[in-house]
Design a protein around this motif. Structure first.
Motif, mmCIF file in Angstrom:
data_model
loop_
_atom_site.group_PDB
_atom_site.id
_atom_site.type_symbol
_atom_site.label_atom_id
_atom_site.label_comp_id
_atom_site.label_asym_id
_atom_site.label_seq_id
_atom_site.Cartn_x
_atom_site.Cartn_y
_atom_site.Cartn_z
ATOM 1 N N GLN B 140 0.843 -1.206 0.000
ATOM 2 C CA GLN B 140 0.000 0.000 0.000
ATOM 3 C C GLN B 140 0.875 1.251 0.000
ATOM 4 O O GLN B 140 0.628 2.199 -0.733
ATOM 5 C CB GLN B 140 -0.917 -0.004 1.232
ATOM 6 N N GLN B 141 1.917 1.212 0.834
ATOM 7 C CA GLN B 141 2.829 2.351 0.933
ATOM 8 C C GLN B 141 3.443 2.666 -0.426
ATOM 9 O O GLN B 141 3.542 3.817 -0.837
ATOM 10 C CB GLN B 141 3.938 1.994 1.939
ATOM 11 N N VAL B 144 0.851 4.271 -2.673
ATOM 12 C CA VAL B 144 0.575 5.660 -2.289
ATOM 13 C C VAL B 144 1.711 6.555 -2.772
ATOM 14 O O VAL B 144 1.480 7.645 -3.311
ATOM 15 C CB VAL B 144 0.404 5.783 -0.753
ATOM 16 N N ARG B 189 -7.262 20.464 -3.799
ATOM 17 C CA ARG B 189 -7.102 19.857 -5.122
ATOM 18 C C ARG B 189 -6.261 18.593 -5.056
ATOM 19 O O ARG B 189 -6.565 17.595 -5.698
ATOM 20 C CB ARG B 189 -6.476 20.870 -6.092
ATOM 21 N N LYS B 191 -5.816 16.557 -2.528
ATOM 22 C CA LYS B 191 -6.499 15.422 -1.885
ATOM 23 C C LYS B 191 -7.481 14.774 -2.846
ATOM 24 O O LYS B 191 -7.578 13.543 -2.911
ATOM 25 C CB LYS B 191 -7.225 15.888 -0.620
ATOM 26 N N LEU B 192 -8.201 15.591 -3.593
ATOM 27 C CA LEU B 192 -9.142 15.046 -4.579
ATOM 28 C C LEU B 192 -8.391 14.266 -5.653
ATOM 29 O O LEU B 192 -8.812 13.172 -6.057
ATOM 30 C CB LEU B 192 -9.963 16.181 -5.211
ATOM 31 N N LEU B 194 -5.383 12.855 -5.380
ATOM 32 C CA LEU B 194 -4.804 11.630 -4.803
ATOM 33 C C LEU B 194 -5.882 10.563 -4.648
ATOM 34 O O LEU B 194 -5.667 9.391 -4.949
ATOM 35 C CB LEU B 194 -4.160 11.941 -3.450
ATOM 36 N N ARG B 195 -7.035 10.989 -4.180
ATOM 37 C CA ARG B 195 -8.140 10.032 -4.027
ATOM 38 C C ARG B 195 -8.496 9.423 -5.388
ATOM 39 O O ARG B 195 -8.732 8.212 -5.486
ATOM 40 C CB ARG B 195 -9.341 10.740 -3.385
ATOM 41 N N LEU B 198 -5.770 6.863 -6.320
ATOM 42 C CA LEU B 198 -5.819 5.671 -5.474
ATOM 43 C C LEU B 198 -7.087 4.856 -5.750
ATOM 44 O O LEU B 198 -7.084 3.625 -5.617
ATOM 45 C CB LEU B 198 -5.754 6.062 -3.988
ATOM 46 N N LEU B 203 -7.445 1.232 -4.192
ATOM 47 C CA LEU B 203 -6.948 1.361 -2.824
ATOM 48 C C LEU B 203 -7.925 2.067 -1.883
ATOM 49 O O LEU B 203 -7.914 1.833 -0.684
ATOM 50 C CB LEU B 203 -5.613 2.116 -2.831
ATOM 51 N N VAL B 204 -8.726 2.954 -2.435
ATOM 52 C CA VAL B 204 -9.712 3.660 -1.594
ATOM 53 C C VAL B 204 -11.048 3.696 -2.340
ATOM 54 O O VAL B 204 -11.133 3.331 -3.504
ATOM 55 C CB VAL B 204 -9.295 5.117 -1.277
ATOM 56 N N ASN B 205 -12.086 4.139 -1.643
ATOM 57 C CA ASN B 205 -13.410 4.296 -2.267
ATOM 58 C C ASN B 205 -13.402 5.387 -3.326
ATOM 59 O O ASN B 205 -12.750 6.378 -3.162
ATOM 60 C CB ASN B 205 -14.442 4.686 -1.209
#
Ligand code: ZN
Lengths: 170, 205
Positions: B140-141, B144, B189, B191-192, B194-195, B198, B203-205
């Motif tokens: 995961q690391q 990311v 911006r 965070k959006l 990166l989400r 991922l 890795l994320v929803n």
């Protein structure tokens, strides 16, 4: 994310980070409950915020030794630079101060006149021709007495320092 | 105006590391050594998280301290020492890596060529056994980090300071040399973005 949801983007981040003004929280919550794509964004942003810290690394065994070696080079360069600066300021002070300037100009003129006098043909008045030739800079530089004079050496030193300065700036 | 500046400088005089820097300015080389020892680890990790190359991170960290050394003559305590030194590090990250001799390596490093130190774990070193959980965490690391590298440089730096170092917008702004409002917008911006990245990797929803 749907086009109609774009206007919520920044509010969603602010909402998850707890920095959304109270009067907008209810509106965002209502939308998120009704919109599956925005509720997925909120869940995803919460996971982004909770990402674990990557493991810390330690400086390698060579790190310190390499750094102090680099620093020693910087120090040496600084010292050499300071030495040059000192010379430059001494020379500049001598030639730019009015007293120093007139002194050296006077010295140069004196040497020049004495040289012409010594080189004059015996029993003749100073010929017009020689004055003109002596005014030519090439010959002027070829006259040993003048070339060796301290004043000209200083003049060359200053020229050299100025060239160095231009190199550094260029 | 002069009085205002003086007051700002006085505020930072209480920072013990500003004191050390001033002592170094006064000719005390030992004070520089103390600052070096205190900050080399944190700065190395900050830069490493940004560039993901251990050797380059070490060189750039050394470059930060060389600049601190060279700037001692003109140093003025206009900020907390940590703000000041991280600002130097940020400038180096943004500029050296863009124009310097490191450009080639950073831009052409493939996604699977991260060095092993990312997965370094002292527990593993002792037991030489990795549990499934540890392997998953390491994977995961790695993902990311790969996602972070896809972000624009300033977004990446700001995000590292926000999610890993938990700094406020104001502190990040001081280190990056931009306003609080600008940092807020950059972080939102990033965070959006990166989400999104991922999410594509599952890795994320
Ligand atoms: Zn929506």
């Amino acid at each position: 994310m749907k086009i109609s949801c774009m206007k919520y983007e920044h509010d969603l981040v602010a909402y998850v980070d707890g920095e959304l003004p109270a009067d907008r929280v209810a509106r965002v919550e209502r939308h998120v409950q009704a919109c599956s794509s925005c509720s997925a964004v909120v869940a995803g942003l919460r996971q982004v915020n909770a990402l674990p810290q990557p493991p810390l690394i330690e400086p390698s065994a060579e790190f310190d030794r390499m750094f102090w070696t680099k620093l020693a080079h910087v120090r040496q360069a600084q010292q050499e630079h300071r030495g040059l600066e000192r010379w430059r300021s001494v020379a500049k002070a001598f030639f730019t101060r009015p007293a120093g300037l007139s002194l050296s100009a006077g010295l140069a003129l004196g040497v020049f006149v004495v040289t012409l006098y010594l080189l004059r043909p015996p029993h003749a008045a100073l010929p017009q021709q020689e004055v003109m030739v002596a005014a030519d800079l090439d010959l002027y530089a070829n006259l040993d007495v003048i070339e060796n004079s301290e004043a000209l050496e200083h003049f060359e030193l200053i020229q050299m320092l100025d060239e160095l300065e231009q190199d550094e700036q260029g | 105006m002069g009085a205002v500046l003086e007051n700002i400088e006085k505020q930072h005089h209480n920072d013990p590391n500003v004191q050390l820097m001033l002592r170094f300015q006064g000719g005390e080389e030992g004070a520089f050594r103390k600052l070096f020892e205190e900050y080399r680890g944190p700065l190395l990790n900050f830069i490493y998280r940004y560039c993901q190359d251990r050797r380059i991170a070490e060189e750039l960290t050394q470059e930060v301290f060389l600049r601190v050394y060279k700037s001692s003559g003109s140093y003025r305590p206009e900020a907390m020492f940590s703000t000041w030194i991280y600002r130097i590090a940020t400038n180096i990250c943004l500029n050296e890596l863009r124009t310097g001799r490191y450009k080639y390596e950073i831009e052409f490093k493939g996604p699977d060529e991260h060095d092993d130190s990312m997965q370094y774990d002292p527990v593993d070193e002792r037991t030489k056994v990795k549990t499934d959980e540890q392997m998953a965490a390491a994977e995961q690391q790695r993902q990311v980090q790969g996602a972070l590298e896809k972000l624009p440089k300033k977004q990446r730096l700001a995000l590292i300071l926000s999610i890993y170092d938990q700094l406020s917008y104001r502190e990040i702004g001081q280190r990056l040399g931009c306003s609080e409002a600008a940092v807020k917008s950059i972080i939102h911006r990033s965070k959006l973005a990166l989400r999104d990245i991922l999410k594509k990797g599952g890795l994320v929803n």
